[in-house]
Write a protein that holds these residues in place. Structure first.
Motif, PDB file in Angstrom:
ATOM      1  N   SER A 248       0.830  -1.206   0.000  1.00 11.08           N
ATOM      2  CA  SER A 248       0.000   0.000   0.000  1.00 11.08           C
ATOM      3  C   SER A 248       0.865   1.257   0.000  1.00 11.08           C
ATOM      4  O   SER A 248       0.508   2.272  -0.607  1.00 11.08           O
ATOM      5  CB  SER A 248      -0.924   0.004   1.223  1.00 11.08           C
ATOM      6  OG  SER A 248      -0.169  -0.049   2.420  1.00 11.08           O
ATOM      7  N   GLU A 249       2.036   1.190   0.668  1.00 13.00           N
ATOM      8  CA  GLU A 249       2.934   2.342   0.692  1.00 13.00           C
ATOM      9  C   GLU A 249       3.475   2.651  -0.699  1.00 13.00           C
ATOM     10  O   GLU A 249       3.614   3.812  -1.092  1.00 13.00           O
ATOM     11  CB  GLU A 249       4.098   2.092   1.656  1.00 13.00           C
ATOM     12  CG  GLU A 249       3.736   2.122   3.125  1.00 13.00           C
ATOM     13  CD  GLU A 249       3.030   0.860   3.579  1.00 13.00           C
ATOM     14  OE1 GLU A 249       3.043  -0.127   2.804  1.00 13.00           O
ATOM     15  OE2 GLU A 249       2.474   0.857   4.685  1.00 13.00           O
TER      16      GLU A 249
ATOM     17  N   ARG B 293       0.841   4.349  -2.711  1.00 11.17           N
ATOM     18  CA  ARG B 293       0.745   5.761  -2.329  1.00 11.17           C
ATOM     19  C   ARG B 293       1.848   6.575  -3.007  1.00 11.17           C
ATOM     20  O   ARG B 293       1.621   7.689  -3.485  1.00 11.17           O
ATOM     21  CB  ARG B 293       0.852   5.910  -0.812  1.00 11.17           C
ATOM     22  CG  ARG B 293      -0.301   5.321  -0.023  1.00 11.17           C
ATOM     23  CD  ARG B 293      -0.181   5.687   1.448  1.00 11.17           C
ATOM     24  NE  ARG B 293      -1.210   5.051   2.241  1.00 11.17           N
ATOM     25  CZ  ARG B 293      -1.031   3.966   2.988  1.00 11.17           C
ATOM     26  NH1 ARG B 293       0.168   3.412   3.038  1.00 11.17           N
ATOM     27  NH2 ARG B 293      -2.014   3.439   3.681  1.00 11.17           N
TER      28      ARG B 293
ATOM     29  N   MET C 235      -4.461   8.764   2.251  1.00 10.02           N
ATOM     30  CA  MET C 235      -4.843   7.481   1.670  1.00 10.02           C
ATOM     31  C   MET C 235      -5.860   6.829   2.600  1.00 10.02           C
ATOM     32  O   MET C 235      -5.542   6.479   3.732  1.00 10.02           O
ATOM     33  CB  MET C 235      -3.616   6.590   1.514  1.00 10.02           C
ATOM     34  CG  MET C 235      -2.589   7.112   0.525  1.00 10.02           C
ATOM     35  SD  MET C 235      -3.206   7.181  -1.169  1.00 10.02           S
ATOM     36  CE  MET C 235      -3.518   5.455  -1.475  1.00 10.02           C
TER      37      MET C 235
ATOM     38  N   VAL D 274      -8.803   7.749  -1.938  1.00 10.20           N
ATOM     39  CA  VAL D 274      -7.934   8.885  -1.617  1.00 10.20           C
ATOM     40  C   VAL D 274      -8.754  10.131  -1.302  1.00 10.20           C
ATOM     41  O   VAL D 274      -9.818  10.358  -1.885  1.00 10.20           O
ATOM     42  CB  VAL D 274      -6.990   9.201  -2.799  1.00 10.20           C
ATOM     43  CG1 VAL D 274      -6.043  10.336  -2.444  1.00 10.20           C
ATOM     44  CG2 VAL D 274      -6.211   7.971  -3.202  1.00 10.20           C
TER      45      VAL D 274
ATOM     46  N   ASP E  11       5.124   7.185   5.162  1.00 12.62           N
ATOM     47  CA  ASP E  11       4.981   7.034   3.720  1.00 12.62           C
ATOM     48  C   ASP E  11       6.208   7.594   3.007  1.00 12.62           C
ATOM     49  O   ASP E  11       7.077   8.223   3.612  1.00 12.62           O
ATOM     50  CB  ASP E  11       3.724   7.747   3.223  1.00 12.62           C
ATOM     51  CG  ASP E  11       2.469   6.962   3.535  1.00 12.62           C
ATOM     52  OD1 ASP E  11       1.387   7.503   3.321  1.00 12.62           O
ATOM     53  OD2 ASP E  11       2.580   5.812   4.001  1.00 12.62           O
TER      54      ASP E  11
END
Length: 209
Positions: free
Chosen positions: A59-60, A63, A84, A96, A164
């Motif tokens: 997921s990072e 992003r 996010m 988002v 992030d």
């Protein structure tokens, strides 16, 4: 005399009305730009993830791809807060929320918000607002060390979730057109390393050669 006063008042009302119309138009243009840019950035991000099927995106990383695709499309005089809300690689889900802060032509501050949720597998899109609060860090980019030291104007300002990744924004243009962008450096003059997670507020300035 009475006619003169009436004329002045009428003129003032007309001017106020025109200013209100221009303000509304400016905000609408900004909102349309943000909505379109965010949608395109999210679609591009999901397409990149689907195309690179051999890589298991976290997921990072999703992003990071989104920020890289979104930042170049936004006006440089704005401030962005990117949240996010959801990112599921297996389902192709990306949700988002972006808030943009800007100044109207007269100097008044304004802001707009845009929320998007895209599900790649079903090719659907809906608007959604998240409730979860997360820790945010501020990352500011300046066109030069002098501007960074003065702190009066900046090139880009981002609000990134703590932990992030921050992606290098589009290369700025130097006032001296003979010089080309070389690299980003932090406030301690070290070369910027965007492979590290953002754990605290960061400041960078552009170096030209």
């Amino acid at each position: 005399m009475k006619h003169m006063v009436f004329g002045v008042l009428s003129g003032g009302i007309v001017i106020l009305f025109v200013v209100m119309l221009l303000t509304m138009q400016h905000k609408n243009v900004r909102k349309e730009e943000l909505e379109q840019s965010l949608t395109e950035a999210m679609e591009t991000t999901l397409q990149m993830v689907k195309t690179d099927a051999d890589k298991d995106y976290t997921s990072e990383e999703m992003r990071a791809l989104l920020i890289r695709n979104l930042v170049p499309q936004i006006n440089s005089d704005s401030e962005l807060t990117v949240r996010m809300l959801a990112a599921d690689v297996e389902k192709g889900l990306l949700s988002v929320e972006v808030e943009e802060y800007f100044s109207y032509p007269g100097g008044k501050k304004g802001s707009i918000q845009c929320c998007r949720t895209i599900l790649a597998e079903e090719d659907s899109e809906e608007t959604e607002k998240g409730e979860k609060e997360v820790a945010m860090q501020t990352v500011i980019f300046y066109r030069s060390r002098e501007e960074m030291e003065q702190g009066e104007s900046y090139y880009k300002k981002l609000e990134i979730q703590k932990g992030d990744y921050c992606i290098s924004p589009a290369e700025p243009v130097c006032d001296d057109l003979k010089k080309k962008f070389l690299e980003w450096r932090d406030s301690k003059d070290y070369l910027a390393d965007f492979t590290q997670c953002v754990e605290e507020n960061q400041t960078y300035y552009a170096v030209f050669e």
